[in-house]
Write an enzyme that holds these catalytic residues in place. Structure first.
Site, PDB file in Angstrom:
ATOM      1  CB  THR A  44      -1.001  -0.117   1.461  1.00 11.93           C
ATOM      2  OG1 THR A  44      -1.760  -1.151   1.166  1.00 11.93           O
ATOM      3  CG2 THR A  44      -1.721   1.329   1.532  1.00 11.93           C
ATOM      4  N   GLY A  59     -10.392  -3.301   2.572  1.00 11.11           N
ATOM      5  CA  GLY A  59      -9.242  -3.265   3.784  1.00 11.11           C
ATOM      6  C   GLY A  59      -9.450  -1.907   4.642  1.00 11.11           C
ATOM      7  CB  THR A  61       0.993   0.005   4.678  1.00  9.42           C
ATOM      8  OG1 THR A  61       1.217  -1.079   3.987  1.00  9.42           O
ATOM      9  CG2 THR A  61       2.172   0.473   5.590  1.00  9.42           C
ATOM     10  N   GLY A  91      -4.872  -5.206   7.132  1.00  9.96           N
ATOM     11  CA  GLY A  91      -6.069  -4.305   7.118  1.00  9.96           C
ATOM     12  C   GLY A  91      -7.052  -4.664   8.128  1.00  9.96           C
TER      13      GLY A  91
HETATM   14  N1  ASP Z   1      -3.689  -2.463   4.375  1.00 11.50           N
HETATM   15  C1  ASP Z   1      -3.935  -2.909   3.132  1.00 11.50           C
HETATM   16  C2  ASP Z   1      -5.244  -3.791   3.110  1.00 11.50           C
HETATM   17  O1  ASP Z   1      -5.432  -4.546   4.223  1.00 11.50           O
HETATM   18  C3  ASP Z   1      -2.615  -3.910   2.694  1.00 11.50           C
HETATM   19  C4  ASP Z   1      -1.407  -3.380   2.655  1.00 11.50           C
HETATM   20  O2  ASP Z   1      -1.321  -2.282   3.621  1.00 11.50           O
HETATM   21  O3  ASP Z   1      -0.551  -3.515   1.935  1.00 11.50           O
HETATM   22  O4  ASP Z   1      -5.738  -3.685   2.007  1.00 11.50           O
END
Ligand code: ASP
Length: 351
Positions: A211, A241, A262, A265
């Protein structure tokens, strides 16, 4: 009321507090991230590392240029995030991961710390830069969050650039999906035969995270935060997410800080990570680095432990004085900020 927040040189969670004040007065500042995960020295080839560094530097400088020209923190975070969305390296925009159906579904959100106005979009399939659509939702609709077809209709009505699903195809992300699905199939077969198998591929951060996000303070002392993602590889249809959830993956409040997250999620949603950090600062007058560490180094792993899981991830944060907080409980996090001399600092690993 604005709380006194500066606390230079304090120790937090056994580490030197990384805080800075920008050279300008009033403070200008920007921090960005490109995802957290198992990124140790050696996981990236020197060429790959260079590619990441180049784009991270471009993105942080693009945002900083906006701030230097007197632009708003909202403009700065949007500019920085768009650059990472356009790069195939990050799990946002062009480089988004695949769902279990082999599609790409994108989420994003943005928040203005002065007005507490926010915009969020989820499960987009044809929007090149979800962060700009999130901003439009904030500024041109009476709503905070729009999803799926409705959000895309709103995008077309407002002349937002759309792309076919094929635009989001990258071999690397597609291969990651196949590896995870193959492994899940084997696991199901083994379980039928009464054997216990643990998943390896699906737990690799490289296959899950990436992310992007940005937080900034402008010359008016206003904060903004933005986050954009393709979510997690092999996510089920309709899964949303933390990135587009205001208070989980994104939050900004001039009284405390701006945060972009990030990581895994579901845990960030359950803890309300971004809002929690803001609240700790606001109610306890805690300095920014201590606040991010309190949530990322302590609360997040503790919640994961309750499920026997590794609730990994990280955040970037900034306050109105330009103090920054960066915390992650994974091996690394792609990140960059502008230092006290106005120079970009790009970091990937823990040390
Ligand atoms: N937080 C993001 C999600 O769960 C994934 C990530 O941060 O890479 O969609």
């Amino acid at each position: 009321m604005i709380l006194p927040l500066t606390a230079f040189g304090q120790k937090s969670a056994g580490r030197e507090v990384k805080q800075l004040q920008s050279p300008q007065n009033p403070a200008l500042g920007i921090v960005i991230h490109g995802g957290a995960g198992v990124i140790t020295r050696g996981t990236l080839t020197p060429e790959q590392e260079k590619e990441y560094r180049v784009v991270l530097e471009q993105a942080v400088l693009a945002g900083y240029k906006v701030l230097q020209a007197g632009g708003t923190s909202l403009d700065a975070v949007e500019a920085a995030v768009r650059i990472m969305e356009d790069s195939p390296l990050f799990n946002a925009g062009k480089g988004a991961v695949f769902t279990s159906e082999g599609t790409n579904e994108l989420d994003a959100s943005i928040m203005d710390g002065k007005t507490l106005k926010a915009g969020a979009v989820a499960t987009l399939k044809h929007i090149k830069n979800p962060i700009s659509l999130a901003r439009l939702v904030m500024q041109k609709s009476p709503h905070v969050m729009m999803i799926g077809e409705g959000a895309e209709k709103f995008a077309r009505e407002n002349g937002v650039e759309t792309v076919p699903q094929s635009y989001f195809f990258t071999q690397r992300r597609f291969d990651a999906l196949k590896r995870i699905q193959e492994e899940e199939k084997k696991k199901a077969e083994a379980e039928k035969a009464g054997k216990k198998v643990s998943l390896v591929e699906s737990k690799k951060d490289e296959n899950r995270h990436g992310t992007v996000g940005a937080v900034a303070v402008d010359k008016f002392g206003n904060l903004a935060a933005a986050t954009s993602t393709g979510g997690m590889t092999n996510k089920k249809f309709g899964r949303v997410g933390d990135a587009p959830i205001i208070g989980a993956g994104t939050y900004a409040n001039n009284n405390s800080c701006a945060v972009s997250a990030t990581g895994w999620g579901e845990y960030f949603i359950r803890l309300g990570v971004a809002r929690d950090i803001s609240a700790i600062m606001e109610y306890q007058a805690m300095p920014i680095q201590q606040a991010v560490d309190a949530v990322i180094q302590r609360k997040l792993p503790a919640l994961g432990k309750m499920d026997n899981e590794d609730a990994d991830g990280g955040v970037i944060a900034i306050d109105k004085f330009g103090n920054i907080g960066i915390s992650f409980n994974s091996e690394g996090m792609y990140r960059a900020y502008i230092d006290m001399n106005g120079k970009p600092v790009v970091q990937i690993y823990k040390d």
